[in-house]
Design a protein around this motif. Structure first.
Motif, PDB file in Angstrom:
ATOM      1  N   GLU A  17     -42.134 -24.962   4.260  1.00 57.16           N
ATOM      2  CA  GLU A  17     -41.097 -24.964   3.229  1.00 57.16           C
ATOM      3  C   GLU A  17     -41.322 -23.826   2.240  1.00 57.16           C
ATOM      4  N   LEU A  18     -42.576 -23.540   1.908  1.00 54.75           N
ATOM      5  CA  LEU A  18     -42.869 -22.403   1.040  1.00 54.75           C
ATOM      6  C   LEU A  18     -42.396 -21.095   1.668  1.00 54.75           C
ATOM      7  N   VAL A  19     -42.660 -20.924   2.954  1.00 54.41           N
ATOM      8  CA  VAL A  19     -42.216 -19.709   3.640  1.00 54.41           C
ATOM      9  C   VAL A  19     -40.699 -19.595   3.595  1.00 54.41           C
ATOM     10  N   ARG A  20     -40.010 -20.696   3.861  1.00 53.33           N
ATOM     11  CA  ARG A  20     -38.536 -20.697   3.831  1.00 53.33           C
ATOM     12  C   ARG A  20     -38.010 -20.277   2.457  1.00 53.33           C
ATOM     13  N   LEU A  21     -38.614 -20.785   1.406  1.00 53.44           N
ATOM     14  CA  LEU A  21     -38.152 -20.472   0.060  1.00 53.44           C
ATOM     15  C   LEU A  21     -38.493 -19.045  -0.352  1.00 53.44           C
ATOM     16  N   THR A  42     -48.435 -17.268  15.894  1.00 51.10           N
ATOM     17  CA  THR A  42     -47.427 -16.781  14.963  1.00 51.10           C
ATOM     18  C   THR A  42     -46.687 -17.967  14.352  1.00 51.10           C
ATOM     19  N   MET A  43     -46.051 -17.738  13.196  1.00 48.10           N
ATOM     20  CA  MET A  43     -45.255 -18.801  12.596  1.00 48.10           C
ATOM     21  C   MET A  43     -44.073 -19.162  13.496  1.00 48.10           C
ATOM     22  N   LEU A  50     -38.360 -20.422  11.784  1.00 46.75           N
ATOM     23  CA  LEU A  50     -38.732 -19.265  10.964  1.00 46.75           C
ATOM     24  C   LEU A  50     -38.903 -17.994  11.794  1.00 46.75           C
ATOM     25  N   ARG A  51     -38.456 -18.006  13.041  1.00 43.84           N
ATOM     26  CA  ARG A  51     -38.730 -16.879  13.937  1.00 43.84           C
ATOM     27  C   ARG A  51     -38.028 -15.591  13.513  1.00 43.84           C
ATOM     28  N   HIS A  52     -36.994 -15.683  12.684  1.00 43.78           N
ATOM     29  CA  HIS A  52     -36.278 -14.480  12.252  1.00 43.78           C
ATOM     30  C   HIS A  52     -37.051 -13.693  11.196  1.00 43.78           C
ATOM     31  N   LEU A  53     -38.126 -14.266  10.663  1.00 41.20           N
ATOM     32  CA  LEU A  53     -38.879 -13.625   9.589  1.00 41.20           C
ATOM     33  C   LEU A  53     -40.057 -12.816  10.137  1.00 41.20           C
ATOM     34  N   ASP A  54     -40.346 -11.709   9.486  1.00 47.22           N
ATOM     35  CA  ASP A  54     -41.506 -10.886   9.832  1.00 47.22           C
ATOM     36  C   ASP A  54     -42.690 -11.380   9.003  1.00 47.22           C
TER      37      ASP A  54
END
Length: 342
Positions: A17-21, A42-43, A50-54
């Protein structure tokens, strides 16, 4: 300026959730992620949403490099957090999402969590992380202790009323309906779909829930004398959300006026019109808390209902709100997303 952020325990629900925010925060970059049991993954493998995030690859905490890190979120289990945080650089700003620094009295921590406090010196500098009530202290803090999600929900309903003396302090009953993600991501038999779906049950009945330690601490400090609420949580077959139904003795209109004036101008706490009550459907995935007041049929009795998302306003959203204050950012940055509905 871009702040470099580390997340310890990123393979759990609050870490994700922290990563998403933070992905929507214009001035923060996730620079390091730990997940000891998922190290090397990997995340995207751990959380495909969350795969769209680097993002950095998950590592162990021992392999993390804190050089250049401005702030670390610690999303680890209780007891583990005390041991880990005690070894981190002493100039590193930390927001801890566990229970390890919430209780100012180390004896109270041992009472509720069953083991001695492992970092009593750090406890002295920890600031309780209920943002709306500790904002000024949080701004200058190095270590902020996030609240329990149940504890936060109950406090949003009750703190202003206790502080203003508009309810009977010996007549407070607090029932909470809690979604399953509050129990974490670890495999537990009672959380299997076949065990949990199509039913609901009370747990920690009779005053054994650990978040009572926070209620005792915070409500007693506000009142200037011991306050002990009756508190029963109920596990419901939902993924996110907490609904607190609080039964109090006092004038309903005065109670509503007190809450309304107390939260006037607060960006994340919405007091509903008198007679309306909230639903967890209407705060899902957001950093908002909705509070409503309804008069009971009995004279001088009222029901206060509060709803929030346990993973956002009850945990990771609260943590980001506090981190914004600690870093000198606007408190709402990255957190004004609308709830997800339906």
């Amino acid at each position: 300026m871009t702040y470099k952020i580390a997340i310890l325990g990123a393979s759990g629900y609050t870490g994700a959730e922290l990563v998403r925010l933070i992905a929507n925060h214009p001035n923060m970059e996730v620079a390091a992620l730990s997940g000891n049991s998922k190290a090397g993954m990997t995340m995207a493998q751990v959380f495909p949403h969350l795969r769209h995030l680097d993002l950095p690859v998950l590592t162990t905490i021992d392999d993390m490099n804190f050089d250049g890190i401005d702030l670390a979120f610690c999303a680890l289990p209780h007891k583990t957090s005390q041991e880990v945080i005690a070894k981190l650089p002493t100039d590193l700003k930390i927001v801890d999402l566990s229970a390890d620094f919430r209780l100012r009295d180390v004896a109270a921590y041992e009472k509720w969590y069953g083991n001695p406090h492992a970092a009593p010196e750090l406890q002295k500098e920890a600031v309780y992380g209920l943002t709306e009530f500790y904002r000024d202290d949080i701004k200058s803090a190095r270590l902020v202790a996030g609240t329990g999600c149940n504890a936060a929900t109950g406090q949003y309903a009750l703190r202003p009323l206790i502080a203003a003396g508009v309810i009977d302090l010996d007549e407070i009953i607090l029932d909470l309906a809690c979604a399953v993600s509050g129990a974490g991501r670890s495999l537990k038999e009672n959380l299997l779909h076949a065990e949990l779906s199509e039913g609901a049950h009370a747990y920690a009945v009779g005053g054994t829930h650990r978040h009572l330690g926070e209620f005792d601490q915070e409500f007693s400090a506000l009142a200037g004398r011991p306050v002990e609420v009756q508190f029963t949580p109920h596990l419901i077959p939902a993924n996110r959300g907490i609904l607190a139904t609080v039964y109090v003795k006092g004038d309903a209109q005065v109670i509503h006026n007190t809450l309304q004036s107390s939260y006037l101008g607060e960006p994340f706490v919405e007091v509903l019109p008198m007679g309306e009550h909230p639903s967890i459907r209407h705060i899902r995935g957001s950093n908002f808390c909705h509070v409503g007041v309804v008069a009971d049929r009995r004279k001088d009795r009222a029901i206060v209902v509060a709803a929030l998302d346990n993973l956002t306003k009850g945990s990771s959203g609260q943590a980001l709100q506090n981190a914004n204050l600690m870093l000198g950012e606007d408190e709402t940055t990255g957190l004004m997303m609308a709830p997800v509905f339906p």
